[in-house]
Design a protein around this motif. Structure first.
Motif, PDB file in Angstrom:
ATOM      1  N   VAL A  14       0.861  -1.172   0.000  1.00  0.00           N
ATOM      2  CA  VAL A  14       0.000   0.000   0.000  1.00  0.00           C
ATOM      3  C   VAL A  14       0.899   1.224   0.000  1.00  0.00           C
ATOM      4  N   ARG A  15       0.599   2.187  -0.858  1.00  0.00           N
ATOM      5  CA  ARG A  15       1.319   3.455  -0.863  1.00  0.00           C
ATOM      6  C   ARG A  15       0.357   4.548  -0.418  1.00  0.00           C
ATOM      7  N   THR A  16       0.721   5.300   0.609  1.00  0.00           N
ATOM      8  CA  THR A  16      -0.151   6.345   1.119  1.00  0.00           C
ATOM      9  C   THR A  16      -0.003   7.614   0.292  1.00  0.00           C
ATOM     10  N   ALA A  17      -0.944   8.547   0.477  1.00  0.00           N
ATOM     11  CA  ALA A  17      -0.897   9.806  -0.262  1.00  0.00           C
ATOM     12  C   ALA A  17       0.340  10.616   0.074  1.00  0.00           C
ATOM     13  N   GLU A  18       0.914  10.376   1.252  1.00  0.00           N
ATOM     14  CA  GLU A  18       2.112  11.123   1.658  1.00  0.00           C
ATOM     15  C   GLU A  18       3.395  10.516   1.113  1.00  0.00           C
ATOM     16  N   GLY A  19       3.299   9.380   0.441  1.00  0.00           N
ATOM     17  CA  GLY A  19       4.477   8.761  -0.145  1.00  0.00           C
ATOM     18  C   GLY A  19       5.050   7.620   0.663  1.00  0.00           C
ATOM     19  N   ALA A  20       4.464   7.324   1.834  1.00  0.00           N
ATOM     20  CA  ALA A  20       4.939   6.182   2.613  1.00  0.00           C
ATOM     21  C   ALA A  20       4.528   4.877   1.929  1.00  0.00           C
ATOM     22  N   VAL A  21       5.333   3.845   2.114  1.00  0.00           N
ATOM     23  CA  VAL A  21       5.052   2.528   1.542  1.00  0.00           C
ATOM     24  C   VAL A  21       4.903   1.541   2.691  1.00  0.00           C
ATOM     25  N   VAL A  22       3.833   0.752   2.667  1.00  0.00           N
ATOM     26  CA  VAL A  22       3.583  -0.258   3.696  1.00  0.00           C
ATOM     27  C   VAL A  22       3.484  -1.608   2.993  1.00  0.00           C
ATOM     28  N   ILE A  23       4.286  -2.570   3.459  1.00  0.00           N
ATOM     29  CA  ILE A  23       4.402  -3.872   2.813  1.00  0.00           C
ATOM     30  C   ILE A  23       3.994  -4.954   3.798  1.00  0.00           C
ATOM     31  N   GLY A  24       3.202  -5.898   3.340  1.00  0.00           N
ATOM     32  CA  GLY A  24       2.828  -7.050   4.155  1.00  0.00           C
ATOM     33  C   GLY A  24       3.678  -8.243   3.784  1.00  0.00           C
ATOM     34  N   GLY A  25       4.299  -8.877   4.768  1.00  0.00           N
ATOM     35  CA  GLY A  25       5.259  -9.946   4.505  1.00  0.00           C
ATOM     36  C   GLY A  25       4.649 -11.324   4.489  1.00  0.00           C
ATOM     37  N   VAL A 181       9.277   3.673   4.830  1.00  0.00           N
ATOM     38  CA  VAL A 181       8.827   2.375   4.339  1.00  0.00           C
ATOM     39  C   VAL A 181       8.624   1.492   5.566  1.00  0.00           C
ATOM     40  N   LEU A 182       7.456   0.864   5.665  1.00  0.00           N
ATOM     41  CA  LEU A 182       7.167  -0.058   6.758  1.00  0.00           C
ATOM     42  C   LEU A 182       6.898  -1.436   6.197  1.00  0.00           C
ATOM     43  N   ALA A 183       7.355  -2.440   6.906  1.00  0.00           N
ATOM     44  CA  ALA A 183       7.087  -3.821   6.509  1.00  0.00           C
ATOM     45  C   ALA A 183       6.559  -4.583   7.707  1.00  0.00           C
ATOM     46  N   LEU A 184       5.460  -5.283   7.489  1.00  0.00           N
ATOM     47  CA  LEU A 184       4.815  -6.115   8.498  1.00  0.00           C
ATOM     48  C   LEU A 184       5.144  -7.572   8.172  1.00  0.00           C
ATOM     49  N   PRO A 189      -5.015  -8.358   5.506  1.00  0.00           N
ATOM     50  CA  PRO A 189      -5.548  -7.113   4.934  1.00  0.00           C
ATOM     51  C   PRO A 189      -5.940  -6.067   5.962  1.00  0.00           C
ATOM     52  N   SER A 190      -6.599  -6.486   7.039  1.00  0.00           N
ATOM     53  CA  SER A 190      -7.029  -5.492   8.026  1.00  0.00           C
ATOM     54  C   SER A 190      -5.837  -4.866   8.746  1.00  0.00           C
ATOM     55  N   ALA A 191      -4.829  -5.681   9.075  1.00  0.00           N
ATOM     56  CA  ALA A 191      -3.643  -5.153   9.751  1.00  0.00           C
ATOM     57  C   ALA A 191      -2.872  -4.222   8.825  1.00  0.00           C
ATOM     58  N   LEU A 192      -2.776  -4.602   7.558  1.00  0.00           N
ATOM     59  CA  LEU A 192      -2.065  -3.761   6.598  1.00  0.00           C
ATOM     60  C   LEU A 192      -2.776  -2.424   6.435  1.00  0.00           C
ATOM     61  N   ARG A 193      -4.098  -2.464   6.379  1.00  0.00           N
ATOM     62  CA  ARG A 193      -4.878  -1.232   6.238  1.00  0.00           C
ATOM     63  C   ARG A 193      -4.717  -0.339   7.472  1.00  0.00           C
ATOM     64  N   LEU A 195      -2.223  -0.304   9.600  1.00  0.00           N
ATOM     65  CA  LEU A 195      -0.859   0.217   9.644  1.00  0.00           C
ATOM     66  C   LEU A 195      -0.684   1.358   8.648  1.00  0.00           C
ATOM     67  N   ALA A 196      -1.279   1.222   7.466  1.00  0.00           N
ATOM     68  CA  ALA A 196      -1.195   2.291   6.474  1.00  0.00           C
ATOM     69  C   ALA A 196      -1.900   3.549   6.964  1.00  0.00           C
ATOM     70  N   GLU A 197      -3.063   3.382   7.606  1.00  0.00           N
ATOM     71  CA  GLU A 197      -3.780   4.545   8.123  1.00  0.00           C
ATOM     72  C   GLU A 197      -2.992   5.237   9.225  1.00  0.00           C
ATOM     73  N   ALA A 198      -2.395   4.448  10.114  1.00  0.00           N
ATOM     74  CA  ALA A 198      -1.583   5.038  11.178  1.00  0.00           C
ATOM     75  C   ALA A 198      -0.375   5.752  10.601  1.00  0.00           C
ATOM     76  N   THR A 199       0.226   5.170   9.566  1.00  0.00           N
ATOM     77  CA  THR A 199       1.383   5.799   8.929  1.00  0.00           C
ATOM     78  C   THR A 199       0.980   7.093   8.238  1.00  0.00           C
ATOM     79  N   SER A 200      -0.149   7.054   7.544  1.00  0.00           N
ATOM     80  CA  SER A 200      -0.626   8.247   6.847  1.00  0.00           C
ATOM     81  C   SER A 200      -0.881   9.388   7.827  1.00  0.00           C
ATOM     82  N   GLY A 201      -1.385   9.055   9.012  1.00  0.00           N
ATOM     83  CA  GLY A 201      -1.698  10.080   9.989  1.00  0.00           C
ATOM     84  C   GLY A 201      -0.494  10.669  10.681  1.00  0.00           C
ATOM     85  N   THR A 202       0.678  10.049  10.523  1.00  0.00           N
ATOM     86  CA  THR A 202       1.875  10.544  11.205  1.00  0.00           C
ATOM     87  C   THR A 202       2.975  10.971  10.245  1.00  0.00           C
TER      88      THR A 202
END
Length: 409
Positions: A14-25, A181-184, A189-193, A195-202
């Motif tokens: 998932v790539r957030t609007a702020e440019g962060a990348v969140v990856i599920g392992g 960049v964050l990797a789980l 899906p719910s955890a990835l979502r 984590l992406a929302e928390a990342t987007s907010g910070t």
């Protein structure tokens, strides 16, 4: 944020609007779950790159304190590579929902200096002192002194020793301004979502910084000899390598694997047949935008020239004639088993995925490595050895004196 379809059945991004990348392992069978938050070093000022181990250690302390205050039972560790600095947080699998709090924990720490700064710096310097410094001269020559891939132990130690808490806080702010960049360790899906929302907010919105000058891609090998005490010296050979996303990576890994190890070609010749070496290592390293290979042979000082000549002969023979099929298959099996073992460790998975994400490489490649190894042919092996290890562009030779000075040989 924009969901992307899974890159492979095991990997989702998932790539957030702020440019962060969140990856599920894909470390689903592990007892521990992990998340790694990584901040890129590309384009950062040199002082921030030099300070990266200290900054990551301070972040890990701050995250641990915040986690304890929230009642979470987690383990935090700093992580630093040539391409990123960050923090890995682990917890027992049953509590893995708490990992979605990591982005908030990272920004909840003090904006000012780390309160236990001196203790953190002392621990950081002790870890650096235990690190292997043999590659410093090789990397400095291959990539240039000005690039971060050429930074060595002495320069970093000198900087960290002089770096004060206020300067560290400033440098921390410059790195934390970049989208992470964050990797789980697990794809849920719910955890990835979450984590992406928390990342987007910070994560602050930030335009791209200045482009980094790419490292040099040398076409020649480097040899270096260094004294290591009475009756002992080291011969080092450094060669051009490949970046993390290179399609030649698997073939290069196999070429180095048949050269190194107890049953490898170099050990057979240097120790078994010639009785020249006390110790021997051969390996390759990949960064986001470059790579290198290296041999390190411990021997008697008077044997340096013979070790150098025999090393060159073994590598040339591999490039020209390859190796027996059994040795290639043994190397393929060792690399596959090593990968599969690492894939059972959540932290290993997340830190590797962050490396791919920081480099802009499809993180699904981290799952495809055994398949890439499986299709390497003897011809591919010889070609990789010719192109990257027996580089035809000539040699640069250096010697290191007992006082640590380098001079052209």
């Amino acid at each position: 944020m924009t969901p992307a379809p899974p890159v492979t059945p095991e990997i989702a991004c998932v790539r957030t609007a702020e440019g962060a990348v969140v990856i599920g392992g894909h470390a689903e069978g592990t007892a521990l779950s992990a998340v790694t938050l990584a901040l890129p070093l590309a384009g950062a000022e040199r002082a921030a790159v030099l300070a990266a181990p200290l900054l990551a250690a301070c972040w890990a302390r701050a995250v641990a304190r915040t986690a304890r205050r929230s009642g979470a039972a987690v383990r935090t560790e700093p992580v630093v590579t040539a391409d990123y600095a960050g923090v890995t947080v682990e917890c027992v699998r049953a509590d893995r929902a708490v990992l979605c709090e990591v982005p908030r924990w990272c920004v909840a720490g003090p904006a000012g200096p780390e309160p236990e700064f001196d203790a953190v710096r002392t621990e950081c310097l002790a870890r650096l002192a235990a690190d292997d410094r043999w590659s410093d001269g090789i990397r400095r020559t291959l990539f240039g002194r000005s690039h971060r891939y050429g930074i060595g132990h002495d320069e970093r130690t000198e900087f960290l020793t002089a770096c004060g808490p206020e300067e560290a806080a400033r440098l921390s702010g410059t790195l934390r301004a970049s989208p992470p960049v964050l990797a789980l360790s697990h794809t849920e899906p719910s955890a990835l979502r979450q984590l992406a929302e928390a990342t987007s907010g910070t994560t602050p919105r930030r335009t791209a910084g200045p482009a980094e000058e790419p490292p040099g891609q040398p076409a020649r090998t480097v040899t270096l000899s260094a004294p290591a005490g009475p009756g002992l010296a080291y011969h080092l050979l450094g060669t051009p390598g490949v970046p993390l996303g290179s399609p030649d990576k698997a073939a290069v890994h196999l070429a180095w694997a048949v050269l190194g190890g107890r049953e490898g070609l170099l050990d057979r010749r240097l120790r078994g047949e010639r009785a020249l070496t006390y110790s021997l290592a051969a390996f390759s390293r990949e960064f986001g935008h470059a790579g290198y290979g290296m041999t390190v042979a411990g021997c008697a000082p008077e044997a340096i020239d013979e070790v150098a000549a025999e090393t060159h002969a073994v590598i040339t023979a591999l490039a020209d004639r390859g190796c027996e099929a059994a040795l290639l298959e043994s190397a393929r099996e060792r690399l596959t088993i090593r990968f599969l073992r690492a894939a059972q460790n959540g932290r290993s998975v997340t830190e590797r995925l962050c490396g791919y994400g920081i480099a802009g490489v499809d993180p699904g490649e981290s799952c495809r490595y055994p398949d890439r190894l499986a299709v390497v042919t003897p011809h591919d092996l010889r070609r990789a050895a010719r192109r990257y290890i027996a580089a035809p562009g000539g040699r640069e030779r250096f010697e290191t004196t007992a006082g640590g000075e380098e001079r052209t040989g």
